[in-house]
Write an enzyme that holds these catalytic residues in place. Structure first.
Site, PDB file in Angstrom:
ATOM      1  N   GLU A 116     -53.393 -18.071  53.322  1.00  0.00           N
ATOM      2  CA  GLU A 116     -54.626 -17.854  54.067  1.00  0.00           C
ATOM      3  C   GLU A 116     -54.398 -17.890  55.579  1.00  0.00           C
ATOM      4  O   GLU A 116     -54.955 -17.087  56.317  1.00  0.00           O
ATOM      5  CB  GLU A 116     -55.624 -18.947  53.675  1.00  0.00           C
ATOM      6  CG  GLU A 116     -57.055 -18.606  53.925  1.00  0.00           C
ATOM      7  CD  GLU A 116     -57.967 -19.620  53.237  1.00  0.00           C
ATOM      8  OE1 GLU A 116     -57.796 -19.833  52.020  1.00  0.00           O
ATOM      9  OE2 GLU A 116     -58.816 -20.204  53.915  1.00  0.00           O
ATOM     10  N   ASP A 117     -53.574 -18.809  56.033  1.00  0.00           N
ATOM     11  CA  ASP A 117     -53.494 -19.070  57.469  1.00  0.00           C
ATOM     12  C   ASP A 117     -52.190 -18.650  58.139  1.00  0.00           C
ATOM     13  O   ASP A 117     -52.035 -18.818  59.346  1.00  0.00           O
ATOM     14  CB  ASP A 117     -53.696 -20.581  57.735  1.00  0.00           C
ATOM     15  CG  ASP A 117     -55.067 -21.050  57.290  1.00  0.00           C
ATOM     16  OD1 ASP A 117     -55.969 -20.196  57.185  1.00  0.00           O
ATOM     17  OD2 ASP A 117     -55.239 -22.256  57.034  1.00  0.00           O
TER      18      ASP A 117
END
Ligand code: MN
Length: 476
Positions: free
Chosen positions: A75-76
């Protein structure tokens, strides 16, 4: 504050290959998140380290701990699923993918994205329950560090925790996760009520907990003199529990389980023996006896509960169980993790499927509702709602979600019973199909084998019964 060292020191019980894998996952996560900071000002890696630490507390298998370390990389950071697959294995890649949010670009609005993500989390129960456990660990650490967020964000996260993650922790039976998440959510959602309940708790603890020591010693010695090995513990209700009681209009005196005593013995016969012994020493409040050993709760919680008049006439809820039951009461599904066994996904999944009716309910609801909003509404009313306990004429106790009707009851027992139901008698009186069942009701389903049932989908609450009625109508 938990750091890398604590995580590495908490790997007792993991084999050498597992430990190497966990170190490798840590190195990769640290590398991928390098330069990123948390709102608290710490390096980002401290978050995955804390999540992994919670997972080792639960004795999660190594793949799950690695996925905990890597859970935010998709996600990051620029990491891909293929990369995780190549560097580790497909299991870890799937677990990380399972906890990753669906990307914003797929949705018109933030709300739609949230609904789709909640659905993704909930349905992962049927593919790999470990995804839920990682999510719960992730949420617990985020809640513990929520002070660094803006007020609106705090409210949003705390509300979601209360509405989705607390019921999930309860569903998988992890008492300690549930009760910590409850208290943290309440702290942000209702600060004043939180303080009030915390004060009451503190006063009760300071004023009365010592009374339990006397009881513990008495019971312990009596049991020992009868040759019964035992372990005791004392407890006071969590802050949220006290708040909830006040909120439901109960006074402090009504709270029969504010103070609790736990007695753990070796086997089931000794549980019942201990019950008799406790009743001999302390007068029981008869209306408050519950036998969850004979019939467990749906999250597999088992224990005998009896509220007795302790010293100074103080009510004390006494909980009697075996060591194994105690492990399940505390850790729930995760008590089943076994570091010495291979194939933890299949073990956990089979255990969940065989023992938790939530597995089939989620599948039913998933099949039935394509709209995410409706899906979540149904999960909340069917899986997360409080439960009622009703009885068959033979005295068998059936657990149903609050709001269930006799038709839900019939379909829960058997499809044929539902399909042939022509009437219903509750506590000796004929009632309508849409009667809302109450705890203690004795339900007799009438069938005459000739006439067709006169109820419709509107008379039921559960997705299973709705589907069965649809199928039946098709076949008529
Ligand atoms: Mn996270």
């Amino acid at each position: 504050m938990i750091c890398e060292k604590d995580l590495f020191n908490n790997l007792e019980g993991y084999c050498a290959t597992d430990i190497i894998k966990i170190y490798r996952a840590y190195d990769l996560a640290k590398d991928k998140h390098s330069g990123q900071m948390r709102k608290s000002g710490e390096p980002y890696i401290m978050h995955p380290v804390n999540v992994a630490y919670i997972l080792t507390q639960l004795k999660a298998d190594a793949d799950t701990v690695c996925a905990g370390l890597l859970h935010d990389t998709l996600e990051d950071t620029k990491t891909t699923k293929e990369e995780l697959c190549d560097l580790f294995n497909p299991t870890i890649a799937d677990l990380v993918d399972g906890v990753t949010k669906i990307r914003r670009i797929h949705f018109q609005s933030k709300r739609e994205q949230n609904l789709a993500n909640t659905r993704k989390i909930l349905t992962s129960l049927t593919s790999d329950v470990r995804i839920i456990i990682i999510k719960l660990a992730d949420r617990l650490h985020n809640m513990r560090t929520l002070e660094f967020h803006k007020v609106e964000k705090q409210q949003e996260i705390a509300l979601e925790t209360m509405e989705i993650f607390v019921p999930l922790a309860n569903l998988v039976g992890s008492y300690w996760l549930k009760s910590e998440l409850e208290d943290l959510s309440l702290f942000y959602l209702k600060p004043e009520e939180y303080q009030k309940a915390a004060e009451v708790r503190h006063k009760q603890e300071a004023g009365f907990m010592f009374l339990l020591d006397e009881m513990m010693e008495n019971i312990h010695n009596e049991l020992l003199s009868k040759g019964i090995n035992n372990k005791m513990d004392k407890k006071i209700k969590n802050i949220y529990g006290i708040y909830k009681n006040f909120n439901e209009g109960n006074s402090l005196e009504d709270m029969h389980d504010l103070l609790a005593l736990k007695i753990i013995v070796d086997n089931i016969p000794n549980c019942y023996f201990t019950l008799g012994l406790v009743h001999g020493l302390y007068h029981p409040l008869n209306s408050r006896f519950k036998d969850y050993i004979c019939i467990s709760k749906s999250n597999l919680y088992r224990s005998l509960h009896t509220t007795v008049f302790g010293p100074q006439e103080k009510l004390v809820q006494t909980r009697i169980r075996t060591f194994e039951m105690d492990n399940i009461a505390y850790n729930g599904l995760t008590a089943n993790w076994n570091l010495k066994q291979e194939g933890q996904r299949d073990n956990m999944q089979k255990y969940f499927k065989d023992n938790f009716w939530a597995y089939n309910s989620i599948r039913e609801i998933d099949k039935m509702f394509t709209d995410n909003d409706e899906f979540i509404t149904q999960v909340r009313s069917e899986l997360f709602a409080d439960k009622v306990y009703v009885y068959t004429p033979r005295g068998e106790r059936i657990e149903l979600s609050k709001g269930s009707t006799p038709v839900d009851f019939a379909y829960k027992i058997h499809t044929d019973l539902g399909n042939n139901m022509t009437g219903v008698v509750v506590n000796g009186k004929e009632v309508d199909f849409n009667y809302v069942l109450q705890t203690g009701d004795v339900v007799i389903v009438k069938t005459d084998g000739l006439s067709l049932p006169m109820f419709t989908e509107k008379d039921v609450m559960t997705a299973r019964a709705k589907r069965k009625i649809k199928e039946r109508n098709k076949n008529i």
